[in-house]
Enzyme design. Structure first.
Site, PDB file in Angstrom:
ATOM      1  N   ASN A   1     -21.016 102.743  54.603  1.00  0.00           N
ATOM      2  CA  ASN A   1     -22.102 103.648  54.209  1.00  0.00           C
ATOM      3  C   ASN A   1     -22.520 104.583  55.344  1.00  0.00           C
ATOM      4  O   ASN A   1     -23.515 105.292  55.239  1.00  0.00           O
ATOM      5  CB  ASN A   1     -23.319 102.840  53.733  1.00  0.00           C
ATOM      6  CG  ASN A   1     -23.934 101.992  54.850  1.00  0.00           C
ATOM      7  OD1 ASN A   1     -23.365 101.887  55.939  1.00  0.00           O
ATOM      8  ND2 ASN A   1     -25.077 101.387  54.572  1.00  0.00           N
TER       9      ASN A   1
ATOM     10  N   ASP B   1     -26.471  94.609  67.696  1.00  0.00           N
ATOM     11  CA  ASP B   1     -27.255  94.244  66.517  1.00  0.00           C
ATOM     12  C   ASP B   1     -27.013  92.783  66.160  1.00  0.00           C
ATOM     13  O   ASP B   1     -26.126  92.132  66.735  1.00  0.00           O
ATOM     14  CB  ASP B   1     -26.938  95.166  65.322  1.00  0.00           C
ATOM     15  CG  ASP B   1     -25.442  95.270  65.037  1.00  0.00           C
ATOM     16  OD1 ASP B   1     -24.641  94.555  65.678  1.00  0.00           O
ATOM     17  OD2 ASP B   1     -25.064  96.067  64.162  1.00  0.00           O
TER      18      ASP B   1
ATOM     19  N   HIS C   1     -23.428 103.570  58.437  1.00  0.00           N
ATOM     20  CA  HIS C   1     -24.351 103.008  59.444  1.00  0.00           C
ATOM     21  C   HIS C   1     -23.639 102.825  60.781  1.00  0.00           C
ATOM     22  O   HIS C   1     -22.432 102.648  60.841  1.00  0.00           O
ATOM     23  CB  HIS C   1     -25.000 101.702  58.948  1.00  0.00           C
ATOM     24  CG  HIS C   1     -24.138 100.475  58.964  1.00  0.00           C
ATOM     25  ND1 HIS C   1     -24.436  99.348  58.228  1.00  0.00           N
ATOM     26  CD2 HIS C   1     -22.987 100.159  59.623  1.00  0.00           C
ATOM     27  CE1 HIS C   1     -23.523  98.420  58.453  1.00  0.00           C
ATOM     28  NE2 HIS C   1     -22.626  98.888  59.289  1.00  0.00           N
TER      29      HIS C   1
ATOM     30  N   GLU D   1     -29.330 102.072  59.136  1.00  0.00           N
ATOM     31  CA  GLU D   1     -28.841 102.301  57.782  1.00  0.00           C
ATOM     32  C   GLU D   1     -29.203 103.707  57.308  1.00  0.00           C
ATOM     33  O   GLU D   1     -30.190 104.295  57.773  1.00  0.00           O
ATOM     34  CB  GLU D   1     -29.468 101.273  56.826  1.00  0.00           C
ATOM     35  CG  GLU D   1     -29.153  99.814  57.168  1.00  0.00           C
ATOM     36  CD  GLU D   1     -27.725  99.398  56.787  1.00  0.00           C
ATOM     37  OE1 GLU D   1     -26.835 100.264  56.676  1.00  0.00           O
ATOM     38  OE2 GLU D   1     -27.500  98.183  56.605  1.00  0.00           O
TER      39      GLU D   1
END
Ligand code: F6R
Length: 239
Positions: A136, A67, A138, A143
């Site tokens: 979170n 990413d 991810h 996400e």
């Protein structure tokens, strides 16, 4: 998913390094997908040490970037490009034709993702994916949300991702990232999920509940036939 506990980040990273090296010995031209960030750094350092002991071990390895932040210069501190250049590409001597990467400063990130999707169709699937997990849940920049996206895409970054330690160098909060998608990751032959740090306690507990939800993208790894999760139990606090 098999979960293994370690009493330090060092021992977790040694195990991760061993697993990657074993794989590469069996498949020297393996396509490795590499996350950036704090968690895998020691693993990459150990791979570099192994490289200096076993010359030629990584001579054929190929690497794809997992990413990237949108709108940062490639040589900007905190870009995934800069991280990978410093921690893996230069030390392991992985040159252009064995490296596939989102361009961080592309003015057309959607087209950039289409370009990467096309490349991955040709060179994939990934052999070994080294992943960290966001606070979170991810993985990459997939996400949490009502839905997940299978292939390379531009992601609207969650506030916790915007505030990731890598972005402190940017002078602005990135809104968008480019990432391999969930199917790209789930197609990998072998997935190594590394978890370290007190901030990962909650997400690790969610993973341990074995409930699979798009609200915790890492939980989808329970569906993968060969994922090993290595957890530094000294920093992730279960009690
Ligand atoms: C970075 C990436 C992210 C990180 C995650 C954890 O390339 O893919 O998903 O793995 O945000 O980052 P650290 O390890 O810094 O806590």
């Amino acid at each position: 998913m098999e979960i293994k506990f370690f009493n330090s980040c060092r021992s977790m990273s040694e195990s991760a390094c061993d697993l990657i090296v074993d794989f590469v010995r069996k498949k020297p031209d393996a396509l490795l997908c590499a996350a950036t960030g704090d968690t895998p750094t020691q693993t990459y350092q150990l791979l570099v040490e192994e490289h200096s002991r076993s010359k030629g071990l990584f001579a054929k390895i190929r690497l794809v970037k997992l990413d990237e932040w949108c709108g940062v210069r490639p040589n900007q501190d905190g870009s995934c490009e800069d991280y990978l250049q410093k921690h893996l590409l230069k030390p392991l001597g992985i040159t252009g034709h064995r490296y596939y990467s989102f361009k961080s400063d592309s003015s057309e990130p959607v087209k950039e993702c289409e370009r990467m999707a096309e490349i991955l169709r040709k060179i994939g699937p990934i052999d070994v994916a080294v992943l960290g997990v966001g606070v979170n849940g991810h993985i990459g920049f997939n996400e949490p949300g009502d839905v997940l996206t299978p292939f390379c895409h531009v992601a609207q970054l969650a506030p916790s991702s915007q505030g990731h330690s890598m972005t402190r160098h940017f002078g602005f909060l990135p809104q968008l990232g480019m990432t391999l998608g969930m199917a790209d990751i789930m197609s990998a032959t072998f997935i190594l999920l590394l978890i370290a740090g007190q901030s990962k306690t909650d997400v690790f507990k969610t993973l341990l509940s074995r409930k699979i939800s798009s609200q915790c993208p890492a939980s989808v790894l329970w569906l993968h036939p060969h994922t090993v999760c290595l957890c530094d139990n000294s920093s992730v606090q279960l009690e």
